[in-house]
Design a protein around this motif. Sequence first.
Motif, PDB file in Angstrom:
ATOM      1  N   GLY A 162     -41.242 -42.496 101.344  1.00  0.00           N
ATOM      2  CA  GLY A 162     -41.649 -40.879 101.286  1.00  0.00           C
ATOM      3  C   GLY A 162     -39.844 -40.407 102.045  1.00  0.00           C
ATOM      4  O   GLY A 162     -39.465 -38.854 101.881  1.00  0.00           O
ATOM      5  N   VAL A 163     -39.123 -40.773 100.262  1.00  0.00           N
ATOM      6  CA  VAL A 163     -38.306 -39.456 100.224  1.00  0.00           C
ATOM      7  C   VAL A 163     -38.283 -39.304  99.196  1.00  0.00           C
ATOM      8  O   VAL A 163     -39.330 -39.029  98.253  1.00  0.00           O
ATOM      9  CB  VAL A 163     -36.030 -40.040 100.544  1.00  0.00           C
ATOM     10  N   ASN A 164     -36.943 -37.712  98.575  1.00  0.00           N
ATOM     11  CA  ASN A 164     -37.032 -37.104  97.273  1.00  0.00           C
ATOM     12  C   ASN A 164     -36.135 -38.084  96.537  1.00  0.00           C
ATOM     13  O   ASN A 164     -35.313 -38.876  96.961  1.00  0.00           O
ATOM     14  CB  ASN A 164     -36.773 -35.866  97.452  1.00  0.00           C
ATOM     15  N   ALA A 165     -35.844 -37.856  94.985  1.00  0.00           N
ATOM     16  CA  ALA A 165     -35.011 -38.792  93.965  1.00  0.00           C
ATOM     17  C   ALA A 165     -33.643 -38.052  94.574  1.00  0.00           C
ATOM     18  O   ALA A 165     -32.830 -39.306  93.723  1.00  0.00           O
ATOM     19  CB  ALA A 165     -35.025 -38.446  93.293  1.00  0.00           C
ATOM     20  N   GLN A 166     -33.317 -36.375  94.595  1.00  0.00           N
ATOM     21  CA  GLN A 166     -32.389 -36.558  95.179  1.00  0.00           C
ATOM     22  C   GLN A 166     -31.504 -37.306  96.626  1.00  0.00           C
ATOM     23  O   GLN A 166     -30.091 -38.023  96.460  1.00  0.00           O
ATOM     24  CB  GLN A 166     -31.780 -34.582  95.350  1.00  0.00           C
ATOM     25  N   THR A 167     -32.566 -37.293  96.961  1.00  0.00           N
ATOM     26  CA  THR A 167     -31.853 -38.230  98.523  1.00  0.00           C
ATOM     27  C   THR A 167     -32.168 -39.691  97.706  1.00  0.00           C
ATOM     28  O   THR A 167     -30.637 -40.294  98.015  1.00  0.00           O
ATOM     29  CB  THR A 167     -33.175 -38.259  99.674  1.00  0.00           C
TER      30      THR A 167
END
Length: 129
Positions: free
Chosen positions: A16-21
């Motif tokens: 539930g996060v984005n790739a940048q995170t």
Amino acid sequence: MSGTWLRTGQVAEAAGVNAQTLRYYHRRGLLEEPRRSNGGHRLYPEETVTRLRMIKAAQRLGFTLEEVADLVEATARPRLRARTSAKLAEVERKIADLRAVRETLIQAVDAGCDDLMTCTTSPRCPLPF
């Protein structure tokens, strides 16, 4: 460790996060160095999803990323209770401070403070000047 390896997008979506995170957490040392596929893609063990969920849960509880890093490290040592107890004490202090601010604001509303300059000269002004 399991034999299942996930690419960045798969891990990010599952946690539930984005790739940048995900990459940012890696740079901050919260995640281990991923292995690379023959094509150069980052591959993470599926346990990374659990770690990411733990990091996000700790952040929702008010832990900073630096504190989260310490918590992640603490899972291998018996410091978790001390860290969470310290965070609880910090939260309790913040709640007390917010209650005091709330009470002062209620008093300011009740005193009819519409103008800051006028209010400060009034003996009824509850604002701390």
